[in-house]
Write an enzyme that holds these catalytic residues in place. Structure first.
Site, short mmCIF file in Angstrom:
data_model
loop_
_atom_site.label_atom_id
_atom_site.label_comp_id
_atom_site.label_asym_id
_atom_site.label_seq_id
_atom_site.Cartn_x
_atom_site.Cartn_y
_atom_site.Cartn_z
N LYS A 94 27.85 5.86 -22.27
CA LYS A 94 27.39 4.61 -21.78
C LYS A 94 28.38 3.87 -20.93
O LYS A 94 28.03 3.26 -20.04
CB LYS A 94 27.15 3.70 -23.30
CG LYS A 94 25.68 4.12 -23.93
CD LYS A 94 24.38 3.90 -23.28
CE LYS A 94 23.31 4.15 -23.93
NZ LYS A 94 22.17 3.93 -23.09
N TYR A 121 28.50 9.32 -27.32
CA TYR A 121 27.45 8.44 -27.13
C TYR A 121 28.19 7.07 -26.36
O TYR A 121 27.66 6.87 -25.23
CB TYR A 121 26.75 7.99 -28.13
CG TYR A 121 25.56 6.80 -27.98
CD1 TYR A 121 24.47 7.14 -27.41
CD2 TYR A 121 25.94 5.67 -28.15
CE1 TYR A 121 23.66 5.96 -27.04
CE2 TYR A 121 25.06 4.51 -28.10
CZ TYR A 121 23.87 4.63 -27.51
OH TYR A 121 23.07 3.76 -27.32
#
Length: 205
Positions: free
Chosen positions: A38, A34
């Site tokens: 990003k 994750y």
């Protein structure tokens, strides 16, 4: 001019960034897919800004909590279980810390970031600037709920970061961002919402 806006995450900082986390840190080792995704999207926007003059504002929220929060975040589910007398699971020894930021402060920062465009390309931390350990969070949850927590401790999860800590000087300077809600007040607001949700479900607390 058209601006791109991206909601990134404090997860980009990983465990190798010195605290407090500054937006100009390299962020080379996110701890999770994750966080890596990003950071990759931030780099993508930065490259387009350099090559084509793309204008973009990126914000990195830090551990947002409050009424109607995501059910996979810790505070809401922990409150619910404490109120119901259920066991909460703590990963690790409880020394890991998070920069918990109340939702209204995040909304205020987001609103300014997406509407004022103070720079052609900018990355901004939106945090509270005050990390709280997991052990201290549980104590604060007990105070907010008026109940003692039943705790099960298990091994630390892979991919967890040791701490998050936002340097908010840049957001304060460019966005006028100043958090207004401390942890005690934020938890008081949140527990009122959790109690109401439980009442709607017919569970007496």
């Amino acid at each position: 001019d058209v601006y791109k806006r991206q909601a990134s995450s404090s997860s980009v900082y990983g465990n190798s960034t010195p605290a407090p986390f500054r937006e100009d840190a390299a962020c080379l080792k996110p701890q999770s897919p994750y966080g890596a995704s990003k950071r990759a999207s931030e780099i993508f926007l930065g490259t387009y800004h350099s090559l084509h003059g793309l204008k973009a504002i990126i914000v990195r929220p830090f551990t947002v909590y409050g009424p109607r929060q995501r059910p996979d975040m810790a505070i809401g589910p922990f409150m619910r279980k404490i109120l119901l007398g259920e066991t909460i699971t703590l990963f690790g020894d409880g020394s890991n810390a998070r920069d918990y930021t109340y939702v209204s402060d995040i909304v205020a920062g987001l609103s300014t970031a997406v509407n004022s465009f103070p720079v052609n390309f900018g990355i901004y931390n939106l945090g509270n600037g005050s990390p709280v350990s997991l052990n201290d969070l549980v104590a604060a949850l007990e105070a907010a709920t008026g109940r003692k927590a039943n705790i099960e401790r298990v091994a630390k999860q892979a991919g967890d970061v040791e701490h998050t800590f936002a340097d908010i000087a840049r957001a304060r300077r460019d966005l006028g961002y100043t958090p207004q809600v401390n942890l005690a007040k934020g938890l008081t607001n949140t527990v009122a919402w959790v109690r109401e949700e439980l009442r709607r479900e017919g569970k007496a607390v």
